[in-house]
Structures are given as C-alpha cells and as structure tokens.
Design a protein around this motif. Structure first.
Motif, PDB file in Angstrom:
ATOM      1  N   UNK A  12       0.831  -1.210   0.000  1.00  0.00           N
ATOM      2  CA  UNK A  12       0.000   0.000   0.000  1.00  0.00           C
ATOM      3  C   UNK A  12       0.866   1.260   0.000  1.00  0.00           C
ATOM      4  N   UNK A  13       1.927   1.195   0.801  1.00  0.00           N
ATOM      5  CA  UNK A  13       2.814   2.344   0.934  1.00  0.00           C
ATOM      6  C   UNK A  13       3.444   2.707  -0.413  1.00  0.00           C
ATOM      7  N   UNK A  14       3.787   1.700  -1.188  1.00  0.00           N
ATOM      8  CA  UNK A  14       4.381   1.961  -2.503  1.00  0.00           C
ATOM      9  C   UNK A  14       3.366   2.615  -3.432  1.00  0.00           C
ATOM     10  N   UNK A  15       2.099   2.179  -3.340  1.00  0.00           N
ATOM     11  CA  UNK A  15       1.056   2.830  -4.127  1.00  0.00           C
ATOM     12  C   UNK A  15       0.873   4.282  -3.717  1.00  0.00           C
ATOM     13  N   UNK A  16       0.870   4.537  -2.411  1.00  0.00           N
ATOM     14  CA  UNK A  16       0.739   5.903  -1.901  1.00  0.00           C
ATOM     15  C   UNK A  16       1.921   6.764  -2.352  1.00  0.00           C
ATOM     16  N   UNK A  17       3.100   6.186  -2.265  1.00  0.00           N
ATOM     17  CA  UNK A  17       4.319   6.907  -2.661  1.00  0.00           C
ATOM     18  C   UNK A  17       4.264   7.302  -4.133  1.00  0.00           C
ATOM     19  N   UNK A  24       1.666   8.011  -5.832  1.00  0.00           N
ATOM     20  CA  UNK A  24       0.763   9.155  -5.944  1.00  0.00           C
ATOM     21  C   UNK A  24       1.446  10.433  -5.479  1.00  0.00           C
ATOM     22  N   UNK A  25       2.158  10.343  -4.360  1.00  0.00           N
ATOM     23  CA  UNK A  25       2.853  11.522  -3.834  1.00  0.00           C
ATOM     24  C   UNK A  25       3.888  12.058  -4.822  1.00  0.00           C
ATOM     25  N   UNK A  26       4.492  11.151  -5.573  1.00  0.00           N
ATOM     26  CA  UNK A  26       5.512  11.545  -6.541  1.00  0.00           C
ATOM     27  C   UNK A  26       4.915  11.933  -7.901  1.00  0.00           C
ATOM     28  N   UNK A  27       3.587  11.930  -7.981  1.00  0.00           N
ATOM     29  CA  UNK A  27       2.935  12.342  -9.216  1.00  0.00           C
ATOM     30  C   UNK A  27       3.022  11.317 -10.328  1.00  0.00           C
ATOM     31  N   UNK A  28       3.205  10.049  -9.967  1.00  0.00           N
ATOM     32  CA  UNK A  28       3.272   8.997 -10.993  1.00  0.00           C
ATOM     33  C   UNK A  28       1.858   8.561 -11.347  1.00  0.00           C
ATOM     34  N   UNK A  29       1.130   9.479 -11.954  1.00  0.00           N
ATOM     35  CA  UNK A  29      -0.303   9.260 -12.205  1.00  0.00           C
ATOM     36  C   UNK A  29      -0.637   9.295 -13.690  1.00  0.00           C
ATOM     37  N   UNK A  30       0.345   9.085 -14.529  1.00  0.00           N
ATOM     38  CA  UNK A  30       0.137   9.181 -15.967  1.00  0.00           C
ATOM     39  C   UNK A  30      -0.071   7.788 -16.582  1.00  0.00           C
ATOM     40  N   UNK A  31      -0.485   7.766 -17.844  1.00  0.00           N
ATOM     41  CA  UNK A  31      -0.578   6.502 -18.564  1.00  0.00           C
ATOM     42  C   UNK A  31       0.773   5.785 -18.532  1.00  0.00           C
ATOM     43  N   UNK A  32       0.709   4.477 -18.439  1.00  0.00           N
ATOM     44  CA  UNK A  32       1.891   3.672 -18.717  1.00  0.00           C
ATOM     45  C   UNK A  32       1.763   3.169 -20.154  1.00  0.00           C
TER      46      UNK A  32
END
Length: 393
Positions: free
Chosen positions: A47-52, A54-62
């Motif tokens: 879960x922490x890796x998923x949260x991280x 998001x915090x780092x803005x890794x929210x784009x298409x892969x």
C-alpha cells in the motif's frame, strides 16, 4: 422503436454468486461465506508503494502492455516460483485483473464456431467470455470421485475437430481441486496430440496445501501453446487494485494487446507500482496468508467430519465444496433455507455449472472467529433437517 440490445448478451445470465448477497447486506447479524475475497488487508509495504507513487505524481498513462519494471518482476516471479520465463517486451501483458486477461485471450484466439472446453464446476466467467467471443462452450463435467480433477480420458472424449481451446482452471474455484504434475503430464499429451491450445487460469497458484503448484506451461511442448493468466487479487490480497497479467507466445499476446489498447488503454499506474513492490518483497506475506488459510481449511474439514457432512479434501484456493445431496434439496433450495433460517450465506454449487448440483461452495477467506460461528449455524441447520427427515420417515 428498434431493439437496442445485442441478442447474444441478452441470452447470458447474471453471475449466480452475487444473488444471495444483496439479501445478506439487508439482513441483520447475517454471516456471509460466499465472496471469494481475502479478508486480509493488502500488506502495508505494498500500500505504501502505491501511496508513494501518488505523492511523486506517478499518475500518468503507462505503456499499453504495462510498466516494463512490472513486467520484468512478473517474469522473475514466474521463473523463481514456477520455472517459466517470457520476453518482457513481447510476451507479457498487464491487465485489469485476471478477468480481463481471460476475456482478451478468448477474443484474440477464437473464431466463430470454435469450441472451447470448459471443465466444470468452475469460475463463472469462462462460459460467457467464450460466447461473447463467438466461441462454442463445451462443458466437461468433473467428478467428485476424481477429486474434481480433469482426467486425460475426460479431455479426450470431449475433443472434436472444432476444438481449439481448453480452459484449465486449477487450483479451482469453487471446488478447491488441484492438478498435480502427474495429472498435467497426461493432459499435456492429449493437448499436443490434437494440436489445441490452453488458457491456464492460475490466479490461485500461490494457495496450494499439498504440493507446490506446477504450471502446464512448464511441461515439454506446452509453453508455445499456453496462455498463463495470473494476478495479485488472491495471492497478495489486492482485489480492489484490479491488477492481473497474461503471459504467452508473442503471436497471441500481440493480438490480445490490440483488444486491451482499444478497450482499456492500460492498467492503473498506482496499482502497477504497488504490484512491483508485491513481487519484489511480498513472498513472506503470501506465505503467512497461505498458512492462515490452511489452518481455516483444516478447521472446516474437521467440523464437517463432526457433522457427518461429506466433503472431499481440497488442496487449493480458499474454498470447500461439501455435498448436501443427502437432504433431498437442490443446492439453491439448501442455500436459500440456510440463509432464511440461520442467516448464513453460501453459494449454490449450480452457480458454477449444472454439475455443481448437490454441492455448496463455502469460502474460508474469513476469520476463524466468523468460521466458528458459521459452522455452529450450519450444524444447527443440518441437525434440524435430519430430525425433520426422521419424522417424515
């Protein structure tokens, strides 16, 4: 006004698993042993890796096929655990759970009229996915006396010139049955003899209690004719993350990827980053959950024995499939009366195919405390049925 609906989709019935649980949610003090979802939370480091991310803005298409980092970890994981390996650029595709992978594989492989062999009882989506892909489902009825394993003889008898694909759903939902290496070797010879392909749904591969899971793709001559479906929902308690994958020959995966591109685009980036962490550092989590499931499995079998309720010993997944035919009721009648009388929800065996008649599915993806109370209610119910039967006799 013209009929707006597709004629094929209107012939498909809704899932039989969910029928009882709309009622359960409205019933005070009811216990449900029906949904096949781990009661464990996703391990914190995942879960922490998923949260991280998001915090780092890794929210784009892969990329459509998924993060290369995740595909690399999938390959390492499969090699480490099951002895199979894939080209991460062309032979692995990340999907929205295993369910999307099943659908995409069938749509990519089947022409209209191709027959799909589906052992039952089994997961509810195989038949609808085959129909929606234009295929013709051909059911192979598995037998309790064979511990619900698929035999080479049963497979041979079901094959026709139109057969193209075999669904291999082991470890099995709903029965908990497994296929050992010796079973698979016999199946593989029939498959190669008739030049057919395999969709191997291995979503429960980490949940086996007799021996380590063997994938049919690891057997000689089978890698090139097998699509392996797997995911994170059952093994890593990540159902809501909706993350799965398909692995297989490039010629098939590339066509599956087209379907995925146009229907989905890509799996959620947050889930993919969490998946990398799960595969890198989640083996201990899986082992702990498997040990807990095994304890629950043994508890249920012990209680069934005390009740005199017949149930073969399942060695996979997190389900038991007890026989209730002694009570002279259909599976649906039994499940309905159990819910109304004792406020205990289970799934009728017929939700997984007609040959599930006379059985019910119970999930042990629930706490031992819940299972103990549920078994007390089950025992009270079947004791009442037996007394009623004695009076009528």
């Amino acid at each position: 006004m013209r009929d707006p609906l597709n004629k094929t989709i209107t012939t498909i019935q809704p899932s039989g698993i969910r029928k009882f649980f709309d009622v359960v949610h409205e019933m005070k003090d009811a216990i449900s042993l029906g949904v096949g979802e781990p009661d464990f939370d996703t391990p914190w480091h995942i879960r922490d890796e998923g949260i991280y991310s998001l915090e780092k803005g890794k929210t784009h298409y892969t990329s459509n096929a998924g993060l290369k980092e995740l595909k690399t970890e999938i390959d390492r994981y499969l090699n480490r655990h099951y002895g199979i390996s894939y080209d991460v650029d062309h032979e692995i595709m990340v999907t929205i759970g295993g369910s999307e992978a099943i659908d995409a594989a069938m749509r990519a492989m089947l022409d209209p009229g191709d027959e799909v062999l589906i052992p039952q009882p089994s997961y509810v989506s195989y038949v609808p996915c085959a129909v929606l892909a234009g295929g013709v489902p051909v059911v192979i009825e598995l037998k309790a006396e064979n511990e619900f394993r698929l035999t080479a003889e049963e497979l041979e008898a079901a094959i026709t010139p139109k057969t193209k694909l075999l669904v291999l759903p082991f470890p099995n939902n709903p029965t908990g049955a497994i296929m050992e290496k010796s079973d698979l070797e016999k199946i593989a010879e029939v498959i190669k003899k008739h030049d057919i392909f395999v969709l191997s749904d291995e979503i429960y591969s980490e949940l086996t209690y007799l021996e380590k899971h063997v994938t049919i793709a690891s057997l000689p001559g089978m890698w090139e004719r097998t699509i392996v479906i797997n995911g994170f929902s059952k093994s890593h308690a990540m159902t809501g993350w909706r993350l799965g994958y398909a692995c297989g020959p490039r010629v098939i995966i590339e066509q599956m990827l087209k379907i995925h591109q146009f229907a989905i685009m890509c799996a959620p980036s947050t889930s993919q980053y969490a998946g990398v962490e799960a595969l890198k550092n989640g083996d201990e989590d899986v082992a702990q959950m498997r040990e807990e499931y095994n304890g629950r499995r043994r508890y249920l079998l012990h209680r069934f024995k005390e009740m005199g309720l017949s149930c073969f010993e399942p060695f996979g997944a997190f389900y038991v499939f007890p026989c209730i035919s002694e009570f002279g009721m259909t599976s649906e009648q039994f499940a309905t009366e159990l819910l109304n009388t004792e406020k205990l929800a289970v799934v009728p065996g017929t939700a997984f195919g007609d040959c599930g008649e006379g059985f019910i599915r119970i999930s042990y993806a629930y706490s031992l405390e819940n299972l103990k109370e549920a078994m007390n209610r089950m025992e009270a119910f079947i004791t009442g049925l037996r007394k009623q039967g004695e009076k009528q006799a």
